[in-house]
Design a protein around this motif. Sequence first.
Motif, PDB file in Angstrom:
ATOM      1  N   ALA A  63     -22.601  17.971   2.524  1.00 26.45           N
ATOM      2  CA  ALA A  63     -21.795  17.157   2.878  1.00 26.45           C
ATOM      3  C   ALA A  63     -22.374  16.512   4.219  1.00 26.45           C
ATOM      4  N   VAL A  67     -23.791  12.737   4.801  1.00 19.23           N
ATOM      5  CA  VAL A  67     -22.942  11.450   5.979  1.00 19.23           C
ATOM      6  C   VAL A  67     -24.167  10.968   6.622  1.00 19.23           C
ATOM      7  N   ALA A  92     -12.993  20.649   1.817  1.00 24.84           N
ATOM      8  CA  ALA A  92     -12.389  19.882   2.674  1.00 24.84           C
ATOM      9  C   ALA A  92     -13.482  18.737   3.070  1.00 24.84           C
ATOM     10  N   ALA A  93     -14.395  19.428   3.368  1.00 22.46           N
ATOM     11  CA  ALA A  93     -15.740  18.768   3.687  1.00 22.46           C
ATOM     12  C   ALA A  93     -16.327  17.589   2.784  1.00 22.46           C
ATOM     13  N   HIS A  94     -16.403  18.229   1.439  1.00 22.45           N
ATOM     14  CA  HIS A  94     -16.647  17.202   0.303  1.00 22.45           C
ATOM     15  C   HIS A  94     -15.807  15.885   0.268  1.00 22.45           C
ATOM     16  N   ALA A  95     -14.388  16.488   0.320  1.00 27.80           N
ATOM     17  CA  ALA A  95     -13.591  15.136   0.322  1.00 27.80           C
ATOM     18  C   ALA A  95     -13.446  14.191   1.275  1.00 27.80           C
ATOM     19  N   TRP A  96     -13.780  14.851   2.438  1.00 30.23           N
ATOM     20  CA  TRP A  96     -13.686  13.958   3.967  1.00 30.23           C
ATOM     21  C   TRP A  96     -14.776  13.228   3.865  1.00 30.23           C
ATOM     22  N   VAL A  97     -16.170  13.405   3.363  1.00 32.17           N
ATOM     23  CA  VAL A  97     -17.232  12.605   3.405  1.00 32.17           C
ATOM     24  C   VAL A  97     -17.325  11.773   2.450  1.00 32.17           C
ATOM     25  N   GLY A  98     -16.484  11.858   1.371  1.00 31.04           N
ATOM     26  CA  GLY A  98     -16.253  11.159   0.160  1.00 31.04           C
ATOM     27  C   GLY A  98     -17.460  11.096  -0.991  1.00 31.04           C
ATOM     28  N   ALA A 134      -8.529  19.452  -2.176  1.00 28.46           N
ATOM     29  CA  ALA A 134      -9.224  18.026  -2.403  1.00 28.46           C
ATOM     30  C   ALA A 134      -8.534  17.587  -3.837  1.00 28.46           C
TER      31      ALA A 134
END
Length: 161
Positions: A63, A67, A92-98, A134
């Motif tokens: 992730a 980015v 969560a990191a995966h989802a937050w960075v798309g 996510a």
Amino acid sequence: MSSFSDDDLRHLRRCVALAAAGLDEGNEPFGSVLVGADGRVLFEDHNREKDGDHTRHPELAIALWAVEHLTPEERASATVYTSGEHCAMCAAAHAWVGLGRIVFIVATTRCAELLEGWGVAPSPVAPLRITDVAPRVPVEGPVEELASEVEALYERCFRPA
């Protein structure tokens, strides 16, 4: 019959090899590969928590790398292959960075079940499914035909002698 493509299985086998390499270096056996929409491997890593930083998971490293190196569109069309289902932090990191699709071999709940059976203290993080953390990330797994290889690595690492 597998519902996973030959390319999926090739990338997942690389995750198993990365997990084994991590274990050989003294880390917990988890490995992950980031693959672009064109099928090229963009980044790969294994756990690196042996020195005490238990956030050094390959899925989090992916992730962070994504980015810095990929556009939002490239991240969304990429696939993360992993030997073990993402923990809550990594999901969560995966989802937050798309990032896009995730394909995993062994489910978090299965890993937790094995550890409990071996008398290992539970993780400080709840063993949530990726989709609990996510819900909009496309997820596929577990991959039963490779699970025994990953579970054998878990046993080498976690099961008391």
